[in-house]
Design a protein around this motif. Structure first.
Motif, PDB file in Angstrom:
ATOM      1  N   ASN A  75     -15.917 -15.804  25.268  1.00 19.25           N
ATOM      2  CA  ASN A  75     -15.286 -15.832  23.946  1.00 19.25           C
ATOM      3  C   ASN A  75     -14.447 -14.575  23.776  1.00 19.25           C
ATOM      4  O   ASN A  75     -14.968 -13.453  23.811  1.00 19.25           O
ATOM      5  CB  ASN A  75     -16.342 -15.913  22.840  1.00 19.25           C
ATOM      6  CG  ASN A  75     -17.012 -17.271  22.779  1.00 19.25           C
ATOM      7  OD1 ASN A  75     -16.399 -18.247  22.376  1.00 19.25           O
ATOM      8  ND2 ASN A  75     -18.269 -17.337  23.215  1.00 19.25           N
ATOM      9  N   LYS A 126     -20.408 -11.454  31.698  1.00 18.14           N
ATOM     10  CA  LYS A 126     -21.135 -12.555  31.068  1.00 18.14           C
ATOM     11  C   LYS A 126     -21.646 -12.170  29.682  1.00 18.14           C
ATOM     12  O   LYS A 126     -21.765 -13.017  28.793  1.00 18.14           O
ATOM     13  CB  LYS A 126     -22.300 -12.987  31.961  1.00 18.14           C
ATOM     14  CG  LYS A 126     -21.867 -13.822  33.152  1.00 18.14           C
ATOM     15  CD  LYS A 126     -23.058 -14.421  33.890  1.00 18.14           C
ATOM     16  CE  LYS A 126     -22.576 -15.326  35.023  1.00 18.14           C
ATOM     17  NZ  LYS A 126     -23.715 -15.923  35.782  1.00 18.14           N
ATOM     18  N   SER A 127     -21.979 -10.904  29.524  1.00 20.98           N
ATOM     19  CA  SER A 127     -22.411 -10.392  28.226  1.00 20.98           C
ATOM     20  C   SER A 127     -22.245  -8.882  28.243  1.00 20.98           C
ATOM     21  O   SER A 127     -21.996  -8.286  29.299  1.00 20.98           O
ATOM     22  CB  SER A 127     -23.864 -10.759  27.938  1.00 20.98           C
ATOM     23  OG  SER A 127     -24.737 -10.050  28.805  1.00 20.98           O
ATOM     24  N   LYS A 180     -15.717 -20.959  21.923  1.00 19.26           N
ATOM     25  CA  LYS A 180     -16.652 -22.083  21.849  1.00 19.26           C
ATOM     26  C   LYS A 180     -16.324 -23.201  22.843  1.00 19.26           C
ATOM     27  O   LYS A 180     -16.314 -24.393  22.507  1.00 19.26           O
ATOM     28  CB  LYS A 180     -16.694 -22.640  20.430  1.00 19.26           C
ATOM     29  CG  LYS A 180     -17.175 -21.623  19.401  1.00 19.26           C
ATOM     30  CD  LYS A 180     -17.142 -22.177  17.995  1.00 19.26           C
ATOM     31  CE  LYS A 180     -17.600 -21.138  16.979  1.00 19.26           C
ATOM     32  NZ  LYS A 180     -17.533 -21.635  15.579  1.00 19.26           N
ATOM     33  N   THR A 190     -19.676 -21.247  28.052  1.00 19.67           N
ATOM     34  CA  THR A 190     -19.563 -21.044  26.604  1.00 19.67           C
ATOM     35  C   THR A 190     -19.675 -19.581  26.210  1.00 19.67           C
ATOM     36  O   THR A 190     -19.301 -19.208  25.096  1.00 19.67           O
ATOM     37  CB  THR A 190     -20.642 -21.853  25.864  1.00 19.67           C
ATOM     38  OG1 THR A 190     -21.934 -21.492  26.377  1.00 19.67           O
ATOM     39  CG2 THR A 190     -20.424 -23.348  26.057  1.00 19.67           C
ATOM     40  N   GLU A 191     -20.195 -18.724  27.121  1.00 19.38           N
ATOM     41  CA  GLU A 191     -20.296 -17.304  26.791  1.00 19.38           C
ATOM     42  C   GLU A 191     -18.946 -16.587  26.876  1.00 19.38           C
ATOM     43  O   GLU A 191     -18.835 -15.419  26.494  1.00 19.38           O
ATOM     44  CB  GLU A 191     -21.313 -16.595  27.692  1.00 19.38           C
ATOM     45  CG  GLU A 191     -20.986 -16.613  29.180  1.00 19.38           C
ATOM     46  CD  GLU A 191     -21.695 -17.735  29.920  1.00 19.38           C
ATOM     47  OE1 GLU A 191     -22.089 -17.522  31.087  1.00 19.38           O
ATOM     48  OE2 GLU A 191     -21.847 -18.822  29.338  1.00 19.38           O
TER      49      GLU A 191
END
Length: 488
Positions: free
Chosen positions: A37, A422-423, A72, A34-35
């Motif tokens: 996006n 991932k971020s 999402k 979900t990460e």
């Protein structure tokens, strides 16, 4: 419409798709993180009409951009042609008007002097716009959300070269786009024009200089302090073009050169380093430790592009075409004009990628498309449009030397991967690789999502496509945070 010729580049999985599509909420096998996006963009050649001359090379097709929009835990697909001048003129005529790759002498007289670009090689995001790129022409701007073509882009009238690289680099610290154009003053010229483009899309620095000889400079490298231009002998020839022969050809008798320019330097600061004949195309990354510059790039003993023939008539040699990731090191404080070579892996591969947050810096993790002929291979998928057969994705940890691979199966091949962190704060290499898989037995495509640190485990999710996406070239990832800045 005339029939496409009976050639491998127009048959089977390579058959032109010629379809613009919108598919919402694609089927997903496994669990999509979900990460993730944002949007994965990629582009490739997809000719809308059979070739004017009856045959062609794969890389001369019209650019088709695909956007996989992740949001999402869902994925939508949008595919659109880039409406280049070439595309629009041929669509109006209802047939091909432009001839051979990089050869305006082969065109229909009605399009003499028109921009011949196909915008089919790379697609990147900068200054709120999406740019579809082909190295023989200016960038084509597109709306990143709708893929509507906005037209050729000259950076507020400041683009002075006829050409613009398909491989600009985005500085992850400053947001600047570092770019260049080779043959910038016309076919078979040694002229190079170097650009620095700020985050507002304005050219703020420009340098013109000449290469040792006129040749294709498909990619280049940027470090925190320097820019490096690899000149390898994929030679251009105006005479060959006028005779109806391929404009570019490989010359195994020529040495290669690496032109080094300080990022804020000018023409008099260019320094050339020389090395023995070899082939190199796509850069993985580059960085400098003070005056020592390290350039990591797959290197082959001979020509990797069989569609560009040897200028002396030698046959294509697939053994010499095998490339392995190599580090070239130049010392700006040395009085010599040579550079050192150090092979980094035994994996045979190309289309290298990294965690782009570490571009231009000392880095640890590299990824690339790999050819492993020791694995089982179905004879029906052995054909290749480029001379390179890709059945694995590879990861190399440059700090430890550890390597791992993802094998796509006996009846499939892979396209170039792209890294997704991932971020924003994730450690280097902590994220995912996305790559299209060509499923030959089903005549359709999958988009696999792999944990970049655990390729051996296989996909964490597979996005199942109900159609076939033709072999593409390059692509990029744009996070949702950047897409939200789009105001077009």
């Amino acid at each position: 419409m005339n029939k496409f010729p009976d050639l491998p580049i127009y048959a089977g999985f390579n058959m032109p798709t010629r379809a613009e599509v919108d598919i919402h909420d694609l089927e997903v096998e496994g669990e999509l993180p979900t990460e993730i996006n944002g949007a994965f963009y990629r582009v490739g050649p997809d000719p809308q009409y059979p070739p004017l001359l009856g045959e062609d090379i794969y890389f001369n097709g019209d650019g088709m951009v695909s956007m996989f929009r992740f949001e999402k835990g869902r994925v939508d697909l949008k595919c659109r042609y880039v409406r280049t001048d070439k595309f629009n003129l041929e669509r109006k005529a209802g047939r091909a008007l432009f001839g051979a790759y990089r050869n305006p002498f082969s065109d229909d007289p009605s399009v003499k002097g028109e921009i011949r670009g196909t915008a089919n090689t790379h697609v990147i995001f900068h200054s709120g716009q999406l740019f579809a790129l082909k190295e023989d022409s200016p960038p084509v701007a597109m709306n990143p959300l709708t893929l509507e073509t906005l037209g050729y882009w000259d950076f507020n009238g400041k683009l002075n070269s006829e050409t613009f690289t398909a491989h600009p680099k985005i500085d992850p610290q400053t947001g600047e786009m570092i770019a260049f154009g080779y043959a910038s003053k016309g076919i078979d010229t040694p002229d190079i024009t170097y650009y620095v483009i700020n985050t507002s899309g304005d050219i703020v620095h420009e340098v013109e200089f000449k290469a040792p000889y006129a040749a294709m400079i498909h990619d280049f490298a940027v470090t925190r302090d320097y820019v490096i231009f690899p000149v390898v002998p994929i030679m251009s020839s105006l005479e060959r073009a006028k005779e109806g022969k391929p404009t570019f050809g490989w010359d195994a008798t020529k040495e290669i050169y690496l032109g080094v320019l300080p990022r804020k330097g000018d023409e008099r600061d260019v320094r050339w380093f020389k090395g023995p004949n070899q082939f190199a195309s796509h850069v993985m990354n580059a960085f400098n430790d003070g005056a020592k510059i390290h350039l990591d790039i797959p290197v082959a003993e001979g020509n990797m592009f069989p569609f560009f023939p040897d200028v002396h008539g030698a046959p294509f040699d697939p053994v010499k075409a095998a490339s392995r990731l190599t580090r070239w090191t130049m010392d700006m404080e040395s009085s010599t004009s040579t550079f050192s070579h150090s092979q980094l892996t035994d994996m045979v591969g190309e289309f290298p990628r990294i965690d782009d947050r570490y571009a231009m810096e000392h880095y640890r993790h590299g990824f690339l498309c790999v050819t492993d002929r020791s694995l089982p291979i179905d004879k029906n998928v052995m054909g290749s449009i480029t001379g390179m057969f890709i059945n694995c994705l590879g990861h190399i940890d440059l700090a430890t030397g550890k390597e791992e691979r993802y094998f796509c199966g006996t009846k499939s091949t892979l396209q170039e991967p792209t890294f997704i962190p991932k971020s924003d704060t994730a450690a280097e290499g902590e994220g995912y690789l996305v790559a299209l898989v060509n499923r030959y037995d089903e005549m359709r495509s999958d988009l696999v999502v792999l944990d970049a640190q655990h390729l051996d485990d296989g996909p964490v999710a597979t996005v199942k496509l109900p159609l076939r996406l033709r072999q593409g070239l390059h692509g990029s990832w744009v996070p949702d945070s950047q897409l939200k800045t789009v105001t077009i």
